[in-house]
Design a protein around this motif. Structure first.
Motif, short mmCIF file in Angstrom:
data_model
loop_
_atom_site.label_atom_id
_atom_site.label_comp_id
_atom_site.label_asym_id
_atom_site.label_seq_id
_atom_site.Cartn_x
_atom_site.Cartn_y
_atom_site.Cartn_z
N LEU A 1 -5.35 -6.80 6.04
CA LEU A 1 -4.62 -5.61 6.47
C LEU A 1 -4.53 -4.58 5.34
CD1 LEU A 1 -3.16 -4.32 8.75
CD2 LEU A 1 -1.22 -5.81 8.35
N VAL A 2 -4.28 -5.07 4.12
CA VAL A 2 -4.25 -4.16 2.96
C VAL A 2 -5.60 -3.46 2.82
CG1 VAL A 2 -4.21 -4.13 0.43
CG2 VAL A 2 -2.42 -5.33 1.67
N ASN A 3 -6.69 -4.20 2.99
CA ASN A 3 -8.01 -3.59 2.87
C ASN A 3 -8.23 -2.51 3.92
OD1 ASN A 3 -8.30 -5.46 0.87
ND2 ASN A 3 -10.21 -6.33 1.63
N LEU A 4 -7.77 -2.76 5.15
CA LEU A 4 -7.92 -1.75 6.21
C LEU A 4 -7.08 -0.51 5.87
CD1 LEU A 4 -7.85 -3.75 9.57
CD2 LEU A 4 -9.83 -2.96 8.27
N LEU A 5 -5.88 -0.74 5.35
CA LEU A 5 -5.01 0.40 5.01
C LEU A 5 -5.58 1.18 3.82
CD1 LEU A 5 -1.55 -1.37 5.46
CD2 LEU A 5 -2.47 0.48 6.88
N GLU A 6 -6.12 0.46 2.84
CA GLU A 6 -6.75 1.13 1.70
C GLU A 6 -7.93 1.96 2.16
OE1 GLU A 6 -5.81 -1.85 -2.09
OE2 GLU A 6 -7.82 -1.80 -1.21
N ASN A 7 -8.69 1.40 3.08
CA ASN A 7 -9.83 2.11 3.62
C ASN A 7 -9.38 3.41 4.29
OD1 ASN A 7 -12.77 2.09 4.52
ND2 ASN A 7 -11.68 2.27 6.48
N ALA A 8 -8.30 3.31 5.07
CA ALA A 8 -7.77 4.51 5.74
C ALA A 8 -7.29 5.53 4.72
CB ALA A 8 -6.62 4.12 6.68
N ALA A 9 -6.58 5.06 3.68
CA ALA A 9 -6.06 5.98 2.67
C ALA A 9 -7.19 6.70 1.96
CB ALA A 9 -5.22 5.20 1.66
N ARG A 10 -8.27 5.99 1.75
CA ARG A 10 -9.36 6.51 0.95
C ARG A 10 -10.25 7.49 1.72
NH1 ARG A 10 -11.10 1.42 -1.79
NH2 ARG A 10 -9.23 1.67 -3.03
N THR B 1 0.83 -1.21 0.00
CA THR B 1 0.00 0.00 0.00
C THR B 1 0.86 1.25 0.00
OG1 THR B 1 -0.14 -0.32 2.38
CG2 THR B 1 -2.05 -0.96 1.09
N GLU B 2 2.15 1.08 -0.29
CA GLU B 2 3.07 2.20 -0.17
C GLU B 2 2.67 3.40 -1.02
OE1 GLU B 2 7.04 0.89 -0.45
OE2 GLU B 2 7.84 2.84 0.10
N THR B 3 2.37 3.15 -2.29
CA THR B 3 2.01 4.26 -3.19
C THR B 3 0.73 4.94 -2.70
OG1 THR B 3 2.65 2.64 -4.85
CG2 THR B 3 1.92 4.79 -5.64
N LEU B 4 -0.23 4.12 -2.34
CA LEU B 4 -1.53 4.63 -1.92
C LEU B 4 -1.41 5.51 -0.69
CD1 LEU B 4 -4.40 4.09 -2.94
CD2 LEU B 4 -4.60 2.34 -1.20
N LEU B 5 -0.50 5.14 0.22
CA LEU B 5 -0.36 5.87 1.49
C LEU B 5 0.82 6.83 1.47
CD1 LEU B 5 -1.14 2.98 3.98
CD2 LEU B 5 -2.36 5.14 3.87
N SER B 6 1.32 7.14 0.26
CA SER B 6 2.55 7.94 0.20
C SER B 6 2.35 9.33 0.79
CB SER B 6 3.05 8.03 -1.24
OG SER B 6 2.03 8.59 -2.05
N ARG B 7 1.12 9.83 0.80
CA ARG B 7 0.91 11.18 1.34
C ARG B 7 0.38 11.16 2.77
NH1 ARG B 7 -2.23 13.54 -3.64
NH2 ARG B 7 -3.04 14.90 -2.02
N HIS B 8 0.35 10.01 3.39
CA HIS B 8 -0.04 9.92 4.79
C HIS B 8 1.21 9.66 5.63
CE1 HIS B 8 -3.97 9.34 2.96
NE2 HIS B 8 -4.52 9.57 4.15
N ARG B 9 1.12 9.98 6.92
CA ARG B 9 2.21 9.62 7.82
C ARG B 9 1.88 8.26 8.42
NH1 ARG B 9 2.07 12.81 12.16
NH2 ARG B 9 0.13 13.80 11.54
N VAL B 10 2.61 7.25 8.06
CA VAL B 10 2.33 5.91 8.56
C VAL B 10 3.27 5.60 9.71
CG1 VAL B 10 2.19 3.47 7.99
CG2 VAL B 10 1.61 5.18 6.27
N ARG B 11 2.70 5.18 10.84
CA ARG B 11 3.50 4.84 12.01
C ARG B 11 3.17 3.41 12.43
NH1 ARG B 11 3.42 6.28 17.46
NH2 ARG B 11 1.35 7.21 17.33
N THR B 12 4.19 2.66 12.86
CA THR B 12 3.92 1.29 13.30
C THR B 12 4.36 1.12 14.74
OG1 THR B 12 6.06 0.61 12.41
CG2 THR B 12 4.16 0.23 11.02
#
Lengths: 366, 238
Positions: free
Chosen positions: A249-258, A218-229
């Motif tokens: 997990l990808v679906n949850l991250l995509e949901n967040a990005a969107r 999901t790197e490209t999709l979340l490139s403009r978000h600050r991702v913290r683990t």
């Protein structure tokens, strides 16, 4: 199995069953007898017959076949005992009454089977209507990108366009094909999950590997978000299906990005152990409207701020994957704004060991 | 481009796919031969000695995997499997049968050409005398002196980590299945213990990656295996 979020509301059609229905049928006959007795002065014997027929009809339509037959039997006895001469005996003076009794049973059977058929038809009609809604939703979602692709491709084939326009059209074809590919994949995944065709193939996987694989995808999709683990440093093994959980997990991250604006934070917290996998994806977006915490998991549900992407299947798939593992996935409002998705997957017991190796020499000398 | 005149055999029964492959490979300077069945593909592979094979799995006269197995009996030509089935088990089956890479349909030209270049380079490297230096992105391994550096920083590895990384680095850009890694690093008896690989990969990531939870070098292919990112070297070509 998938939660039947959009299944037909069968409850409305289900008739009361068991002794309650039979008690109802008997009560109807008692009521009819009471009315008959009260109206004896003005009612003739054939009129009373009609009253009992009504009781049988009501039982047949609302209570089903068994209670209808019961009300016909009890009705015949009551009618005979109370009203058919000679009264207060079960003797029948006129053969005509035997015919009446037969008619009452016949009506009870016929009407109750008709009512059964009508009920089945109503259920079928509703599930047809539901299937129709799903189909029209799916075909709309697939046609939208297809229309853009067809439009752009035919323009390129049939018209002379300048270089800038050409590039734009070609980009549109690539983007929309990708979107369509995602939708088709989601629809297929959802169909397989809903059909119960998916079994979790559990393997022992370190928690950080699951998170890492999903974050790379999901790197490209979340490139403009600050991702913290937040993941424990020691590798914790969990027993899950790595392919399915990565998808979840990808679906949850995509949901967040969107659903969250660029620049906001997305936090992934994960830990595991013999008790199972605990994972949380939280965002700093507008959150989920109160009361919608369950609806977001419905198939084809789209949040208000969705950017027109996807078919509203991502979260439904995520939850179905959690359920395939015997786990849960819930959405909650985050204190201070934003949404939080919590996943709990029960573990597979004590994790296996890896044989130790003698301390390595510097540089990996064998 | 050094591999400009390489011959690529396309075994694919879908005419539109052949059209697309012919166009994009041709535009890149490759020579292209086409076959539509397993039988034709085998004949072409034997007669033409292609430098690489692009292979569809669902062919009218049989399973493309049979072609891989048959070709592997006498040739190490790189085979890239193209398939619309897209299930992880099938990827693993294709790679374990001897395919060099797997590309799920639909794919873009850029992806296809990148994978093809990696496969061709590996084929050539395998034929040439081995170099003692393996490089992939920021990673540099000196096999003679047994030294590993990442961005110039020296890293200490245990013997198993060293074997694991050597195997991955000598196949940089290629997906290696859990079974292949287990056989190579732990030996044939460990073939089902895929958690060994996972635990050691986690350790390697801690030593090599700036952020182990967001790997750039040691990439996971869920349900299939691992791939060492080929890094900027192939990015220059893209």
């Amino acid at each position: 199995m998938i939660r039947p979020s959009t299944t037909v509301t069968r409850g409305r059609h289900r008739r009361r069953s068991g002794w309650a229905a039979y008690a109802g049928a008997v009560a109807l006959v008692v009521g009819t007898t009471a009315i008959g007795a009260a109206g004896r002065a003005v009612l003739d014997v054939p009129d009373l017959e009609m009253l009992y027929v009504v009781a049988v009809l009501v039982s047949a339509v609302y209570l089903g076949r068994g209670p209808a037959v019961a009300s016909a039997a009890v009705g015949v006895l009551a009618y005979d005992w109370f009203f058919v001469p000679p009264v207060h005996t079960l003797d029948v003076a006129d053969l005509r009454y035997l015919f009446t009794f037969g008619m009452m049973f016949g009506i009870g059977l016929l009407v109750s089977s008709l009512a059964d058929r009508a009920r089945d038809a109503a259920v079928r009609a509703e599930s047809e209507a539901l299937r129709g809604t799903l189909l029209s939703s799916v075909s709309h979602d697939l046609r939208t990108p297809l229309a853009a692709i067809t439009g752009a491709a035919t323009t390129l084939r049939d018209q002379v366009v300048d270089e800038g326009t050409r590039r734009e059209l070609v980009e549109a074809i690539c983007d929309e094909s990708e979107r369509m590919e995602r939708m088709v994949k989601n629809l297929l995944d959802m169909t397989r999950l809903a059909a119960g065709a998916v079994v979790a193939r559990r393997e022992w996987v370190p928690v950080d590997e699951l998170v890492g694989a999903a974050l790379s995808r999901t790197e490209t999709l979340l490139s403009r978000h600050r991702v913290r683990t937040e993941i424990p440093a020691a590798p914790e093994l969990v027993s899950v299906d790595p392919v399915l959980v990565e998808q979840l997990l990808v679906n949850l991250l995509e949901n967040a990005a969107r659903h969250t604006p660029p620049g906001t934070e997305v936090l992934v917290r994960a830990s595991g152990g013999p008790a199972g996998l605990h994972l949380e994806v939280s965002d700093g977006g507008p959150g989920i409207p109160a009361g919608d915490e369950e609806r977001v998991f419905e198939r084809f549900h789209r949040g208000g701020r969705a950017t027109g992407q996807g078919a509203g299947l991502g979260l439904a798939i995520a939850r179905a994957i959690a359920e395939v593992h015997g786990g849960t996935l819930r959405a909650t409002a985050r204190t201070g704004g934003g949404a939080s998705f919590r996943l709990l997957l029960p573990g597979g017991g004590a994790s296996p060991t890896v044989p130790p190796e003698p301390d390595g020499d510097p540089g990996g000398t064998r | 481009m050094d591999d400009a005149k390489d011959l690529v055999l396309v075994v694919e029964d879908e005419p539109q796919m052949r059209r697309f492959l012919r166009a994009s490979l041709g535009a890149e300077g490759y020579r292209v031969r086409e076959a539509w069945t397993v039988a034709d593909g085998l004949r072409e592979a034997a007669a033409e000695h292609p430098d690489a094979i692009l292979l569809d799995l669902g062919l009218p006269d049989g399973d493309g995997l049979d072609l891989v197995r048959r070709v592997r009996e006498w040739s190490s030509v790189p085979v890239i499997v193209l398939s619309a089935r897209g299930r992880e088990e099938e990827k693993v089956a294709a790679l374990d049968a001897g395919a060099d890479d797997y590309l799920p349909k639909p794919f873009g030209t850029k992806e296809l050409l990148a994978r093809l270049r990696v496969a061709l380079r590996h084929a050539r490297a395998g034929a040439a005398p081995g170099s003692p230096i393996l490089e992939a992105g920021p990673l540099r391994m000196d096999l003679e002196r047994r030294e590993v550096t990442v961005d110039g920083r020296a890293v200490r590895l245990t013997p198993i980590e060293w074997r694991l990384l050597t195997f991955l680095a000598s196949h940089a850009g290629k997906v290696l299945t859990h079974a292949q890694i287990l056989r190579e690093v732990w030996g044939p008896n460990a073939a089902t213990q895929s958690h060994y690989v996972r635990v050691y990969m986690a350790e390697l990531r801690k030593k090599l990656e700036a952020d182990p939870s967001r790997p750039r070098l040691l990439l996971t292919e869920p349900g299939v295996g691992y791939r060492l990112a080929d890094g900027p070297r192939s990015a220059i070509h893209r």
